[in-house]
Design a protein around this motif. Sequence first.
Motif, PDB file in Angstrom:
ATOM      1  N   ALA A  32       0.855  -1.193   0.000  1.00 59.71           N
ATOM      2  CA  ALA A  32       0.000   0.000   0.000  1.00 59.71           C
ATOM      3  C   ALA A  32       0.889   1.241   0.000  1.00 59.71           C
ATOM      4  CB  ALA A  32      -0.910   0.000   1.218  1.00 59.71           C
ATOM      5  N   TYR A  33       0.515   2.223  -0.820  1.00 60.33           N
ATOM      6  CA  TYR A  33       1.242   3.491  -0.919  1.00 60.33           C
ATOM      7  C   TYR A  33       0.280   4.652  -0.742  1.00 60.33           C
ATOM      8  CZ  TYR A  33       5.579   1.493  -2.744  1.00 60.33           C
ATOM      9  OH  TYR A  33       6.762   0.805  -2.876  1.00 60.33           O
ATOM     10  N   ILE A  34       0.810   5.741  -0.191  1.00 62.11           N
ATOM     11  CA  ILE A  34       0.105   7.018  -0.198  1.00 62.11           C
ATOM     12  C   ILE A  34       0.790   7.876  -1.251  1.00 62.11           C
ATOM     13  CG2 ILE A  34       1.490   7.894   1.741  1.00 62.11           C
ATOM     14  CD1 ILE A  34      -0.940   9.690   2.459  1.00 62.11           C
ATOM     15  N   ILE A  35      -0.012   8.571  -2.059  1.00 61.90           N
ATOM     16  CA  ILE A  35       0.503   9.379  -3.162  1.00 61.90           C
ATOM     17  C   ILE A  35       0.015  10.808  -2.989  1.00 61.90           C
ATOM     18  CG2 ILE A  35       0.529   9.691  -5.669  1.00 61.90           C
ATOM     19  CD1 ILE A  35      -0.304   6.655  -5.820  1.00 61.90           C
ATOM     20  N   ASN A  36       0.949  11.755  -3.054  1.00 55.87           N
ATOM     21  CA  ASN A  36       0.612  13.180  -3.026  1.00 55.87           C
ATOM     22  C   ASN A  36       0.853  13.750  -4.415  1.00 55.87           C
ATOM     23  OD1 ASN A  36       0.203  15.878  -2.554  1.00 55.87           O
ATOM     24  ND2 ASN A  36       2.015  16.164  -1.282  1.00 55.87           N
ATOM     25  N   ASP A  37      -0.209  13.921  -5.186  1.00 51.99           N
ATOM     26  CA  ASP A  37      -0.099  14.474  -6.529  1.00 51.99           C
ATOM     27  C   ASP A  37      -0.314  15.987  -6.532  1.00 51.99           C
ATOM     28  OD1 ASP A  37       0.275  14.317  -9.304  1.00 51.99           O
ATOM     29  OD2 ASP A  37      -1.863  14.049  -9.695  1.00 51.99           O
ATOM     30  N   GLY A  38      -0.375  16.588  -5.364  1.00 51.02           N
ATOM     31  CA  GLY A  38      -0.602  18.023  -5.248  1.00 51.02           C
ATOM     32  C   GLY A  38       0.672  18.837  -5.364  1.00 51.02           C
ATOM     33  N   SER A  39       0.512  20.147  -5.305  1.00 54.98           N
ATOM     34  CA  SER A  39       1.650  21.061  -5.439  1.00 54.98           C
ATOM     35  C   SER A  39       2.206  21.508  -4.093  1.00 54.98           C
ATOM     36  CB  SER A  39       1.234  22.287  -6.262  1.00 54.98           C
ATOM     37  OG  SER A  39       0.139  22.935  -5.628  1.00 54.98           O
ATOM     38  N   GLU A  40       1.599  21.042  -2.992  1.00 52.57           N
ATOM     39  CA  GLU A  40       2.079  21.376  -1.650  1.00 52.57           C
ATOM     40  C   GLU A  40       2.430  20.104  -0.888  1.00 52.57           C
ATOM     41  OE1 GLU A  40      -0.261  24.262   0.673  1.00 52.57           O
ATOM     42  OE2 GLU A  40      -1.581  24.336  -1.073  1.00 52.57           O
ATOM     43  N   PRO A  41       3.434  20.174  -0.009  1.00 53.46           N
ATOM     44  CA  PRO A  41       3.760  18.990   0.796  1.00 53.46           C
ATOM     45  C   PRO A  41       2.681  18.729   1.849  1.00 53.46           C
ATOM     46  CG  PRO A  41       5.100  20.858   1.473  1.00 53.46           C
ATOM     47  CD  PRO A  41       4.323  21.301   0.267  1.00 53.46           C
ATOM     48  N   LEU A  42       2.577  17.472   2.265  1.00 52.79           N
ATOM     49  CA  LEU A  42       1.681  17.094   3.355  1.00 52.79           C
ATOM     50  C   LEU A  42       2.539  16.935   4.602  1.00 52.79           C
ATOM     51  CD1 LEU A  42      -0.396  14.289   1.582  1.00 52.79           C
ATOM     52  CD2 LEU A  42      -0.693  16.769   1.472  1.00 52.79           C
ATOM     53  N   GLU A  43       2.076  17.504   5.703  1.00 50.03           N
ATOM     54  CA  GLU A  43       2.847  17.448   6.943  1.00 50.03           C
ATOM     55  C   GLU A  43       2.112  16.630   7.993  1.00 50.03           C
ATOM     56  OE1 GLU A  43       4.368  21.342   8.168  1.00 50.03           O
ATOM     57  OE2 GLU A  43       3.676  22.076   6.222  1.00 50.03           O
ATOM     58  N   THR A  44       2.872  15.978   8.847  1.00 44.02           N
ATOM     59  CA  THR A  44       2.347  15.176   9.952  1.00 44.02           C
ATOM     60  C   THR A  44       1.220  14.263   9.467  1.00 44.02           C
ATOM     61  OG1 THR A  44       2.832  17.097  11.347  1.00 44.02           O
ATOM     62  CG2 THR A  44       1.700  15.250  12.372  1.00 44.02           C
ATOM     63  N   VAL A  45       1.553  13.387   8.543  1.00 39.53           N
ATOM     64  CA  VAL A  45       0.588  12.453   7.969  1.00 39.53           C
ATOM     65  C   VAL A  45       0.414  11.280   8.937  1.00 39.53           C
ATOM     66  CG1 VAL A  45       0.021  10.999   5.991  1.00 39.53           C
ATOM     67  CG2 VAL A  45       1.352  13.101   5.649  1.00 39.53           C
ATOM     68  N   ILE A  46      -0.805  11.059   9.362  1.00 39.38           N
ATOM     69  CA  ILE A  46      -1.118   9.943  10.255  1.00 39.38           C
ATOM     70  C   ILE A  46      -2.009   8.982   9.475  1.00 39.38           C
ATOM     71  CG2 ILE A  46      -2.215   9.240  12.413  1.00 39.38           C
ATOM     72  CD1 ILE A  46      -1.631  12.138  13.403  1.00 39.38           C
ATOM     73  N   ILE A  47      -1.606   7.709   9.444  1.00 38.97           N
ATOM     74  CA  ILE A  47      -2.331   6.692   8.688  1.00 38.97           C
ATOM     75  C   ILE A  47      -2.744   5.577   9.645  1.00 38.97           C
ATOM     76  CG2 ILE A  47      -2.181   5.035   6.783  1.00 38.97           C
ATOM     77  CD1 ILE A  47       0.236   6.846   5.808  1.00 38.97           C
ATOM     78  N   VAL A  48      -4.020   5.235   9.608  1.00 42.45           N
ATOM     79  CA  VAL A  48      -4.527   4.092  10.368  1.00 42.45           C
ATOM     80  C   VAL A  48      -5.190   3.170   9.360  1.00 42.45           C
ATOM     81  CG1 VAL A  48      -6.069   3.287  12.192  1.00 42.45           C
ATOM     82  CG2 VAL A  48      -4.920   5.504  12.426  1.00 42.45           C
ATOM     83  N   SER A  49      -4.739   1.913   9.310  1.00 43.46           N
ATOM     84  CA  SER A  49      -5.349   0.963   8.380  1.00 43.46           C
ATOM     85  C   SER A  49      -5.860  -0.245   9.140  1.00 43.46           C
ATOM     86  CB  SER A  49      -4.346   0.538   7.302  1.00 43.46           C
ATOM     87  OG  SER A  49      -3.296  -0.203   7.852  1.00 43.46           O
ATOM     88  N   GLN A  50      -6.911  -0.850   8.578  1.00 43.84           N
ATOM     89  CA  GLN A  50      -7.519  -2.015   9.211  1.00 43.84           C
ATOM     90  C   GLN A  50      -8.363  -2.742   8.176  1.00 43.84           C
ATOM     91  OE1 GLN A  50      -9.817  -1.066  12.721  1.00 43.84           O
ATOM     92  NE2 GLN A  50      -9.382  -3.072  13.585  1.00 43.84           N
ATOM     93  N   GLY A  51      -8.437  -4.051   8.313  1.00 45.10           N
ATOM     94  CA  GLY A  51      -9.278  -4.860   7.445  1.00 45.10           C
ATOM     95  C   GLY A  51     -10.398  -5.487   8.260  1.00 45.10           C
ATOM     96  N   TYR A  52     -11.552  -5.678   7.619  1.00 41.91           N
ATOM     97  CA  TYR A  52     -12.680  -6.252   8.355  1.00 41.91           C
ATOM     98  C   TYR A  52     -13.696  -6.874   7.408  1.00 41.91           C
ATOM     99  CZ  TYR A  52     -15.224  -2.174   6.780  1.00 41.91           C
ATOM    100  OH  TYR A  52     -15.816  -1.226   5.986  1.00 41.91           O
ATOM    101  N   ASN A  53     -14.490  -7.767   7.937  1.00 42.21           N
ATOM    102  CA  ASN A  53     -15.734  -8.248   7.327  1.00 42.21           C
ATOM    103  C   ASN A  53     -16.655  -8.609   8.474  1.00 42.21           C
ATOM    104  OD1 ASN A  53     -15.040 -10.869   8.192  1.00 42.21           O
ATOM    105  ND2 ASN A  53     -14.391 -11.539   6.164  1.00 42.21           N
TER     106      ASN A  53
END
Length: 131
Positions: A32-53
């Motif tokens: 899994a990747y996060i992609i920033n296609d914008g013209s500004e940087p992203l700061e303090t990126v917090i990612i929470v991932s989880q799978g479920y059914n």
Amino acid sequence: MRKDIIIPEVKDVYVAAVREFNEDFNVFDWNAYIINDGSEPLETVIIVSQGYNEKQMTAPFRKTISLLPAKGYAKIEFLEESIFKLDNFFTITFFKGETLYDKRFELPAHSIIEDNTVALPVISHKGVLAR
């Protein structure tokens, strides 16, 4: 009070599952990747991932990226094939300037397959875009 809260729309930020060759084990893996296609940087990126059914839920995975440059990307995590049968979500929270942004991306169950890959922004690989 709630009507006074402005929730900005997340644009030019994506989460994708990318199939890559792992030279250490001589196999193809999904990451899994996060992609920033914008013209500004992203700061303090917090990612929470989880799978479920309806029967299973994985433990939450948390990751922080202090700075994701404009037109940049970063690996979030390795995706083990046993979770492909689950709905997998990624909650991304970050600052762009002084503004806080938040968005939930989802890779539905059984969607991480080669037939669902598309060209991705910024990354030279194809991948499955989360919605």
